[in-house]
Enzyme design. Structure first.
Site, PDB file in Angstrom:
ATOM      1  N   GLY A 140       0.835  -1.198   0.000  1.00  0.00           N
ATOM      2  CA  GLY A 140       0.000   0.000   0.000  1.00  0.00           C
ATOM      3  C   GLY A 140       0.861   1.236   0.000  1.00  0.00           C
ATOM      4  N   PRO A 141       0.238   2.365  -0.291  1.00  0.00           N
ATOM      5  CA  PRO A 141       1.021   3.606  -0.355  1.00  0.00           C
ATOM      6  C   PRO A 141       1.671   3.925   0.979  1.00  0.00           C
ATOM      7  CG  PRO A 141      -1.259   3.949  -1.068  1.00  0.00           C
ATOM      8  CD  PRO A 141      -1.177   2.564  -0.565  1.00  0.00           C
ATOM      9  N   SER A 142       2.676   4.753   0.923  1.00  0.00           N
ATOM     10  CA  SER A 142       3.369   5.168   2.141  1.00  0.00           C
ATOM     11  C   SER A 142       2.397   5.934   3.041  1.00  0.00           C
ATOM     12  CB  SER A 142       4.543   6.041   1.722  1.00  0.00           C
ATOM     13  OG  SER A 142       5.051   6.686   2.820  1.00  0.00           O
ATOM     14  N   GLY A 146      -0.546   2.831   6.821  1.00  0.00           N
ATOM     15  CA  GLY A 146      -0.781   2.170   8.107  1.00  0.00           C
ATOM     16  C   GLY A 146      -0.151   0.797   8.234  1.00  0.00           C
ATOM     17  N   LYS A 147       0.762   0.455   7.337  1.00  0.00           N
ATOM     18  CA  LYS A 147       1.364  -0.890   7.374  1.00  0.00           C
ATOM     19  C   LYS A 147       2.242  -1.063   8.621  1.00  0.00           C
ATOM     20  CE  LYS A 147       3.385  -0.093   3.396  1.00  0.00           C
ATOM     21  NZ  LYS A 147       2.923   1.253   3.015  1.00  0.00           N
ATOM     22  N   THR A 148       3.085  -0.074   8.878  1.00  0.00           N
ATOM     23  CA  THR A 148       3.963  -0.167  10.049  1.00  0.00           C
ATOM     24  C   THR A 148       3.129  -0.192  11.327  1.00  0.00           C
ATOM     25  OG1 THR A 148       5.475   1.189   8.784  1.00  0.00           O
ATOM     26  CG2 THR A 148       6.012   0.866  11.093  1.00  0.00           C
ATOM     27  N   GLU A 153      10.650  -4.707   4.881  1.00  0.00           N
ATOM     28  CA  GLU A 153      11.603  -4.403   3.814  1.00  0.00           C
ATOM     29  C   GLU A 153      11.641  -2.886   3.684  1.00  0.00           C
ATOM     30  OE1 GLU A 153      10.769  -8.178   0.872  1.00  0.00           O
ATOM     31  OE2 GLU A 153       9.952  -6.266   0.330  1.00  0.00           O
TER      32      GLU A 153
HETATM   33  P1  ADP Z   1       3.169   3.004   6.487  1.00  0.00           P
HETATM   34  O1  ADP Z   1       3.966   2.024   7.223  1.00  0.00           O
HETATM   35  O2  ADP Z   1       2.095   2.369   5.668  1.00  0.00           O
HETATM   36  O3  ADP Z   1       3.985   3.934   5.666  1.00  0.00           O
HETATM   37  P2  ADP Z   1       2.545   4.075   9.082  1.00  0.00           P
HETATM   38  O4  ADP Z   1       1.827   2.983   9.783  1.00  0.00           O
HETATM   39  O5  ADP Z   1       3.956   4.286   9.408  1.00  0.00           O
HETATM   40  O6  ADP Z   1       2.350   3.903   7.519  1.00  0.00           O
HETATM   41  O7  ADP Z   1       1.779   5.434   9.356  1.00  0.00           O
HETATM   42  C1  ADP Z   1       0.383   5.585   9.280  1.00  0.00           C
HETATM   43  C2  ADP Z   1      -0.018   6.945   9.811  1.00  0.00           C
HETATM   44  O8  ADP Z   1       0.195   6.997  11.198  1.00  0.00           O
HETATM   45  C3  ADP Z   1       0.774   8.076   9.201  1.00  0.00           C
HETATM   46  O9  ADP Z   1      -0.158   9.106   8.906  1.00  0.00           O
HETATM   47  C4  ADP Z   1       1.709   8.525  10.288  1.00  0.00           C
HETATM   48  O10 ADP Z   1       1.884   9.902  10.238  1.00  0.00           O
HETATM   49  C5  ADP Z   1       0.984   8.118  11.562  1.00  0.00           C
HETATM   50  N1  ADP Z   1       1.925   7.680  12.610  1.00  0.00           N
HETATM   51  C6  ADP Z   1       2.832   6.694  12.518  1.00  0.00           C
HETATM   52  N2  ADP Z   1       3.480   6.513  13.677  1.00  0.00           N
HETATM   53  C7  ADP Z   1       2.980   7.423  14.555  1.00  0.00           C
HETATM   54  C8  ADP Z   1       3.232   7.744  15.933  1.00  0.00           C
HETATM   55  N3  ADP Z   1       4.135   7.084  16.661  1.00  0.00           N
HETATM   56  N4  ADP Z   1       2.511   8.735  16.493  1.00  0.00           N
HETATM   57  C9  ADP Z   1       1.583   9.411  15.769  1.00  0.00           C
HETATM   58  N5  ADP Z   1       1.301   9.157  14.488  1.00  0.00           N
HETATM   59  C10 ADP Z   1       1.983   8.175  13.865  1.00  0.00           C
END
Ligand code: ADP
Length: 576
Positions: free
Chosen positions: A370-372, A375-377, A501
């Site tokens: 999915g796009p950056s 919410g994957k992380t 990755e």
């Molecule tokens: P991905 O891995 O798909 O790129 P993330 O899960 O990292 O996406 O992020 C999803 C959303 O959550 C983003 O809008 C990011 O700004 C927000 N986000 C990520 N980590 C935090 C955090 N620790 N605190 C607040 N917002 C967060």
């Protein structure tokens, strides 16, 4: 000042919670009282010596007796000083231990909102402030009070008229010192906050020194550093000004009182209503009153500081712990993992994941794409239980993961990312980091490094497994770090594997080796991967496509290519 600041209750309950070594404290205080009380006798002895001076008085016996008293007093004083200092040190050690044990169990949420520098400052500086109060200021205060009360009583008995004259200075002192003390308290609390912020900034910059240099940020950092230093300087100067007022004012009042007493006393001596010895004794008692008085200003300043420090310490100690400190010990092997209607937000009203549901059969490879920023992380963080879902639940078999202890859960989950983080130390320490059994044989270590294709480069180091990796592993290449991370995972034999990755990519040669090691690691384990490579995606049993926090498609690469236009576009553009 709000109400909370006025109360000393939190401070005392914090100190009591550290299990004060009471016998030592009482012993120390008694010793300090004895020292103070003997100190009160000295002027009386002096008076008698002066008023009834004769050669016979200086007999050997008396000299020995006086010397003995002095030596015993010095001994008791020394012992009591040691005991009180030891009490302070013990309390601060217990406080630090309590805080540290708490800190390492705090949820990731705490660290999202508090800089590590601030936290460091709380564990190191704030506990130090509490220690100072207990082992230096508090005993001084107690013996000061005893000394003052004792001296005043003796003075009244000696000569009440002169004592009353001396008392004129007390309201004067209070009127002048109170506002100064309060100011001092405020300044020193600000100083503590600023110091914590400054520590935080410095630590942050030093931690990312390469980024700083690569971005040519020396000028910015220079400016930022100077701003922090100047704020500290300003407060320091304000502190110095208040001290500069307190010191001379005290001195002035003292001199006025002494001069008044000497003049009035001189008159009385001349008119023979007072002896010289009495006058000198009077002056000596005066010092025993004035000296502790000056230290009171310091005591109240320290008390203010300690109150501030206590609040910050309590803030950490009261922060809710991660759930799952206790719970079931469950074998995650051969169980299906279900994510059911999970929603999550870091901040209220900004949903990051909404109504996520999927299942992962044992041994399957699930790729998140999915796009950056979709919410994957975050999904990974929920699976690792760094955060808890706001609604919905995750099950393994039919057990909610909330009911499983974190220790059990995390010991069965392996995590490998591309910028595999490391601790400073040797390769061996990094491989065994966190394992209960630290005495793992070289044979096993070499076996897992071989499985991760890491044995060759480790062998090429003169120190082998005992090679130092440097802070965060800077002395190793990215590919080497990653293969050590894979070897770590082999050593733990996790049931569930999570791989990120991340975008940083390796050179094609080490990528090939890392890829092989990973494939080997994935065999027979349920694997979740945040996918950036087409090869990963093609191999995946299921691809979960997340867009703006929602699952918009689940299926194999070919299924999604046909049914999901956005996925097709994504696969063509983003995947390498
Ligand atoms: P991905 O891995 O798909 O790129 P993330 O899960 O990292 O996406 O992020 C999803 C959303 O959550 C983003 O809008 C990011 O700004 C927000 N986000 C990520 N980590 C935090 C955090 N620790 N605190 C607040 N917002 C967060």
């Amino acid at each position: 000042m709000d109400k909370r600041n006025l109360s000393l209750k939190p401070f005392f309950s914090l100190i009591l919670s550290t299990n004060i070594p009471k016998a030592m404290l009482i012993g120390g205080l008694i010793g300090s009282m004895i020292t103070t009380l003997t100190g009160l006798i000295i002027p009386l002895l002096t008076k008698n010596l002066i008023d009834n001076f004769s050669m016979e008085m200086l007999s050997v016996h008396i000299i020995i007796a006086i010397s003995a008293v002095f030596i015993i007093q010095a001994l008791i004083n020394g012992i009591s000083m040691y005991l009180l200092a030891a009490v302070g040190q013990k309390i601060v050690a217990r406080l630090r231990e309590k805080m540290w044990n708490k800190l390492i169990r705090l949820p990731v949420k705490y660290f999202d909102t508090t800089s590590s520098g601030k936290t460091v400052s709380r564990v190191v500086n704030d506990t130090g402030v509490v220690k100072d109060l207990i082992s230096d200021q508090f005993p001084q205060f107690i013996s000061g009070i005893i000394s003052i009360i004792g001296a005043i009583i003796i003075l009244f008995i000696l000569d009440w008229k002169m004592t009353l004259i001396m008392f004129i200075s007390v309201p004067l002192m209070i009127v002048l010192m109170m506002p100064l003390g309060r100011r001092m308290g405020k300044i020193s609390r600000k100083m503590q906050d600023e110091t914590a912020a400054f520590t935080g900034d410095i630590q942050q910059t030093l931690g990312e020194i390469r980024l700083m240099k690569a971005s040519n940020a020396e000028q910015t950092e220079k400016k930022k550093g100077r701003q922090g230093i100047e704020r500290l300087l300003k407060l320091g100067l304000r502190e110095a000004k208040v001290y500069a007022l307190i010191g001379p004012l005290m001195y002035l009042i003292m001199m006025v009182v002494i001069v008044t007493i000497i003049s009035y006393g001189g008159m009385r001596v001349a008119s023979q209503t007072m002896t010289t010895g009495e006058l000198i004794a009077f002056l000596l008692y005066l010092f025993q009153i004035i000296m502790p008085m000056t230290s009171f200003a310091m005591f109240f300043t320290h008390l203010q500081k300690a109150k501030g420090a206590t609040e910050r310490i309590i803030e950490i100690l009261d922060f809710p712990l991660e759930n799952g400190q206790h719970g079931l010990d469950v074998d995650l092997g051969h169980k299906t993992l279900y994510v059911k209607n999970v929603s999550f937000a870091y901040k209220k009203e900004e949903p990051v994941l909404q109504d996520i549901s999927f299942k992962a059969q044992p041994g399957e490879m699930i790729a998140f794409a999915g796009p950056s920023g979709s919410g994957k992380t975050t999904m990974f963080a929920l699976l690792e239980r760094f955060y808890e879902p706001d609604s919905g639940d995750i099950f393994i078999g039919d057990i909610s993961i909330k009911d499983i202890s974190l220790l059990s859960w995390r010991s069965q989950i392996g995590y490998v990312s591309q910028d595999s983080p490391m601790m400073a130390g040797t390769i061996r320490e990094n491989l065994c980091y966190g394992l209960e059994d630290q005495s793992i044989s070289d044979e096993i270590l070499w076996k897992v490094t071989k499985m991760a294709y890491a044995d060759e480069f480790i062998q090429s180091f003169p120190d082998g497994l005992d090679t130092e990796v440097g802070e965060r592993g800077v002395k190793l290449s990215g590919g080497q770090r990653q293969r050590i991370a894979i070897a770590r995972a082999f050593l733990r034999d996790p049931k569930i594997l999570m791989m990120d990755e991340a975008t940083a990519s390796l050179d094609s040669q080490s990528e090939g080796i890392v890829q092989q090691a990973l494939s080997r690691l994935m065999e027979g384990r349920t694997t979740f991967v945040i996918a950036h490579r087409l090869s990963t995606i093609v191999d995946a049993d299921q691809i979960i496509f997340i867009d703006q926090g929602k699952i918009t498609g689940i299926g194999t690469h070919h299924e999604l290519l046909e049914t999901h236009p956005l996925y097709r576009e994504f696969a063509e553009q983003q995947l390498t």
